[in-house]
Design an enzyme around this catalytic site. Sequence first.
Site, PDB file in Angstrom:
ATOM      1  N   GLU A  95      -4.940 -14.244 -10.028  1.00 14.17           N
ATOM      2  CA  GLU A  95      -4.010 -13.637 -10.969  1.00 14.17           C
ATOM      3  C   GLU A  95      -2.645 -13.398 -10.320  1.00 14.17           C
ATOM      4  O   GLU A  95      -2.552 -13.051  -9.145  1.00 14.17           O
ATOM      5  CB  GLU A  95      -4.579 -12.319 -11.513  1.00 14.17           C
ATOM      6  CG  GLU A  95      -5.721 -12.580 -12.489  1.00 14.17           C
ATOM      7  CD  GLU A  95      -6.334 -11.312 -13.045  1.00 14.17           C
ATOM      8  OE1 GLU A  95      -6.334 -11.148 -14.269  1.00 14.17           O
ATOM      9  OE2 GLU A  95      -6.821 -10.483 -12.255  1.00 14.17           O
ATOM     10  N   CYS A 108       4.181 -10.555  -8.243  1.00 16.31           N
ATOM     11  CA  CYS A 108       3.087  -9.995  -7.460  1.00 16.31           C
ATOM     12  C   CYS A 108       2.059 -11.106  -7.247  1.00 16.31           C
ATOM     13  O   CYS A 108       1.496 -11.631  -8.201  1.00 16.31           O
ATOM     14  CB  CYS A 108       2.502  -8.808  -8.219  1.00 16.31           C
ATOM     15  SG  CYS A 108       1.139  -8.018  -7.369  1.00 16.31           S
ATOM     16  N   CYS A 115     -11.728 -10.098  -3.271  1.00 17.10           N
ATOM     17  CA  CYS A 115     -11.317  -9.385  -2.060  1.00 17.10           C
ATOM     18  C   CYS A 115     -12.552  -8.858  -1.343  1.00 17.10           C
ATOM     19  O   CYS A 115     -13.480  -8.367  -1.986  1.00 17.10           O
ATOM     20  CB  CYS A 115     -10.408  -8.212  -2.433  1.00 17.10           C
ATOM     21  SG  CYS A 115      -9.766  -7.307  -1.005  1.00 17.10           S
ATOM     22  N   CYS A 119     -12.744  -1.509  -1.605  1.00 20.13           N
ATOM     23  CA  CYS A 119     -12.218  -0.170  -1.896  1.00 20.13           C
ATOM     24  C   CYS A 119     -12.821   0.275  -3.234  1.00 20.13           C
ATOM     25  O   CYS A 119     -12.850  -0.502  -4.195  1.00 20.13           O
ATOM     26  CB  CYS A 119     -10.690  -0.204  -1.983  1.00 20.13           C
ATOM     27  SG  CYS A 119      -9.913  -0.752  -0.454  1.00 20.13           S
ATOM     28  N   CYS A 122     -10.711   0.121  -6.721  1.00 19.31           N
ATOM     29  CA  CYS A 122      -9.949  -1.090  -7.053  1.00 19.31           C
ATOM     30  C   CYS A 122     -10.826  -2.109  -7.773  1.00 19.31           C
ATOM     31  O   CYS A 122     -11.941  -2.401  -7.346  1.00 19.31           O
ATOM     32  CB  CYS A 122      -9.384  -1.696  -5.768  1.00 19.31           C
ATOM     33  SG  CYS A 122      -8.487  -3.241  -6.048  1.00 19.31           S
ATOM     34  N   GLU A 182      -6.553  -9.361   0.520  1.00 21.15           N
ATOM     35  CA  GLU A 182      -5.953  -8.665   1.652  1.00 21.15           C
ATOM     36  C   GLU A 182      -5.176  -9.690   2.493  1.00 21.15           C
ATOM     37  O   GLU A 182      -5.770 -10.535   3.156  1.00 21.15           O
ATOM     38  CB  GLU A 182      -7.066  -7.986   2.482  1.00 21.15           C
ATOM     39  CG  GLU A 182      -6.658  -7.476   3.839  1.00 21.15           C
ATOM     40  CD  GLU A 182      -5.420  -6.568   3.830  1.00 21.15           C
ATOM     41  OE1 GLU A 182      -5.249  -5.745   2.912  1.00 21.15           O
ATOM     42  OE2 GLU A 182      -4.608  -6.699   4.773  1.00 21.15           O
ATOM     43  N   SER A 213       1.539  -5.875   1.438  1.00 23.11           N
ATOM     44  CA  SER A 213       0.782  -4.632   1.418  1.00 23.11           C
ATOM     45  C   SER A 213      -0.576  -4.875   2.059  1.00 23.11           C
ATOM     46  O   SER A 213      -1.276  -5.826   1.720  1.00 23.11           O
ATOM     47  CB  SER A 213       0.600  -4.173  -0.031  1.00 23.11           C
ATOM     48  OG  SER A 213      -0.199  -3.009  -0.073  1.00 23.11           O
ATOM     49  N   SER A 236      -1.631   0.721   2.551  1.00 25.17           N
ATOM     50  CA  SER A 236      -2.404   1.508   1.594  1.00 25.17           C
ATOM     51  C   SER A 236      -3.140   2.601   2.348  1.00 25.17           C
ATOM     52  O   SER A 236      -4.089   2.329   3.070  1.00 25.17           O
ATOM     53  CB  SER A 236      -3.406   0.611   0.867  1.00 25.17           C
ATOM     54  OG  SER A 236      -2.712  -0.333   0.087  1.00 25.17           O
ATOM     55  N   ASN A 319      -4.539   3.521 -11.805  1.00 29.12           N
ATOM     56  CA  ASN A 319      -4.796   2.832 -13.063  1.00 29.12           C
ATOM     57  C   ASN A 319      -6.297   2.708 -13.267  1.00 29.12           C
ATOM     58  O   ASN A 319      -7.003   2.256 -12.369  1.00 29.12           O
ATOM     59  CB  ASN A 319      -4.166   1.442 -13.036  1.00 29.12           C
ATOM     60  CG  ASN A 319      -2.662   1.542 -12.886  1.00 29.12           C
ATOM     61  OD1 ASN A 319      -1.999   2.181 -13.680  1.00 29.12           O
ATOM     62  ND2 ASN A 319      -2.137   0.952 -11.819  1.00 29.12           N
ATOM     63  N   CYS A 362      -1.488  -2.329 -10.683  1.00 28.83           N
ATOM     64  CA  CYS A 362      -2.094  -2.282  -9.359  1.00 28.83           C
ATOM     65  C   CYS A 362      -3.582  -2.011  -9.475  1.00 28.83           C
ATOM     66  O   CYS A 362      -4.003  -1.086 -10.168  1.00 28.83           O
ATOM     67  CB  CYS A 362      -1.503  -1.163  -8.527  1.00 28.83           C
ATOM     68  SG  CYS A 362       0.261  -1.235  -8.349  1.00 28.83           S
TER      69      CYS A 362
HETATM   70  N1  SAH Z   1      -5.169  -5.493  -0.114  1.00 27.01           N
HETATM   71  C1  SAH Z   1      -3.824  -5.015  -0.108  1.00 27.01           C
HETATM   72  C2  SAH Z   1      -2.970  -5.455  -1.282  1.00 27.01           C
HETATM   73  C3  SAH Z   1      -3.558  -5.400  -2.680  1.00 27.01           C
HETATM   74  S1  SAH Z   1      -3.566  -3.932  -3.621  1.00 27.01           S
HETATM   75  C4  SAH Z   1      -3.816  -3.516   0.023  1.00 27.01           C
HETATM   76  O1  SAH Z   1      -4.875  -2.907  -0.011  1.00 27.01           O
HETATM   77  O2  SAH Z   1      -2.761  -2.941   0.205  1.00 27.01           O
HETATM   78  C5  SAH Z   1      -1.988  -3.310  -3.929  1.00 27.01           C
HETATM   79  C6  SAH Z   1      -2.009  -1.781  -4.046  1.00 27.01           C
HETATM   80  O3  SAH Z   1      -2.665  -1.313  -5.237  1.00 27.01           O
HETATM   81  C7  SAH Z   1      -2.757  -1.130  -2.898  1.00 27.01           C
HETATM   82  O4  SAH Z   1      -2.064  -0.045  -2.412  1.00 27.01           O
HETATM   83  C8  SAH Z   1      -4.045  -0.714  -3.576  1.00 27.01           C
HETATM   84  O5  SAH Z   1      -4.702   0.264  -2.861  1.00 27.01           O
HETATM   85  C9  SAH Z   1      -3.521  -0.242  -4.902  1.00 27.01           C
HETATM   86  N2  SAH Z   1      -4.572  -0.060  -5.916  1.00 27.01           N
HETATM   87  C10 SAH Z   1      -5.830  -0.528  -5.932  1.00 27.01           C
HETATM   88  N3  SAH Z   1      -6.482  -0.142  -7.038  1.00 27.01           N
HETATM   89  C11 SAH Z   1      -5.618   0.605  -7.753  1.00 27.01           C
HETATM   90  C12 SAH Z   1      -5.692   1.257  -9.023  1.00 27.01           C
HETATM   91  N4  SAH Z   1      -6.782   1.195  -9.758  1.00 27.01           N
HETATM   92  N5  SAH Z   1      -4.600   1.915  -9.441  1.00 27.01           N
HETATM   93  C13 SAH Z   1      -3.461   1.941  -8.719  1.00 27.01           C
HETATM   94  N6  SAH Z   1      -3.327   1.327  -7.536  1.00 27.01           N
HETATM   95  C14 SAH Z   1      -4.389   0.660  -7.050  1.00 27.01           C
END
Ligand code: SAH
Length: 370
Positions: A95, A108, A115, A119, A122, A182, A213, A236, A319, A362
């Site tokens: 995406e 983006c 991934c 986490c 996410c 990542e 990020s 993050s 989100n 995000c």
């Molecule tokens: N793997 C990388 C980049 C992808 S995520 C990282 O972890 O930074 C981009 C950002 O969105 C990260 O800071 C991630 O933690 C955040 N993110 C993940 N799930 C989210 C959600 N449900 N709402 C808001 N931000 C979120």
Amino acid sequence: MNLNPINLYDLSPADLETLMRDWGEPPFRAKQIYRHLYVNRIQDAQEMTDLPLALRQRLADETRFGDLRLVRLSTGDEGLTRKALFALPDKAPVETVLMIYPDRATVCVSCQSGCPMKCTFCATGKLGFLHNLTSGQMAEQVMWAARELQSFLNQPHASPHNQKPEIENQNLTNIVYMGMGEPFNNYDAWWASVERLHDPTGFNMGARGFTVSTVGLIPGIQRLADEKRPVNLAISLHAADDALRSEMMPVNKRYPVRDLIRAAREYTRKTRRRVSFEYILLKEKNDSPEQARTLALRLREGAPEDQALLFHVNLIPWNPVPGTPLSRSDRKRVLAFQAVLKEEGIPCTVRVERGADIGAACGQLAGTGG
Ligand code: SAH
């Protein structure tokens, strides 16, 4: 589907020159093709009309113009947020989100399909890990966004109260690697895509236009500190104490908070560049004023007194991700959290949300296309 062996987007200018030499063509053909790909945004050899017919035919027969098949385009925020769901040849999802602002436009980019980081908050983590993307598959997402932006700006504008964006050269101003995956888990391909898109003979994105990020892979942060190009780094963080961060982000067991912040500090010392920490706010999980104070303390400890803190906190309203027991902090908690950080002298902003209505925000990228 075109399964020719060479994806042109995977090739650097030097690789293209080697290919032309192997084919018995003069090296300047490589420059012409690179320009067609990244300046003229052409995706069909027959349109490269300044190339001899035989070379156009050979390109058509032996190379391919990317791997991503558009499955669905979703639009939100009155058309200003545009999410593409692509499929790789084996149908794995990728995406990409284009966000258009009055004076700039950001894409983006995903660097993996799915991934591996798991986490808990996410959506992409829930999908699991499918693939690393190649540099070309990342560059191709950017070229899609560049074309999409241009055609959007050239449409007659439907809603009169919406001012038409004024974007220099109608081109993307920022490339952020914050989609699926990542980046530091796919470092070589990720960095090759930065070099490709930065190349002044092609797409020519300035180094400061890139942001990466990371979930907090310290070896990647150390590697980035030694790269010549001043791309922006975001980390993050999401929690300042290890127990909570490990629960939310399994990676914390390998790279705990203090080590991570130390690595970030070393990065700012070496590069003199700012680091931005992302912190999503989850109701009654990581959003209390005490937790804001702990965060400020962690960011400040060990910092040289006589130097400005090159750290910045970016608060992200969480989100919703279906199937999680989590909920987002309300506006009041967000502002209270921010107020504590400000009081403690930590520069801090709240991220403007985009794309939540189409599952493009995000952490909502889960390959379902919204
Ligand atoms: N793997 C990388 C980049 C992808 S995520 C990282 O972890 O930074 C981009 C950002 O969105 C990260 O800071 C991630 O933690 C955040 N993110 C993940 N799930 C989210 C959600 N449900 N709402 C808001 N931000 C979120």
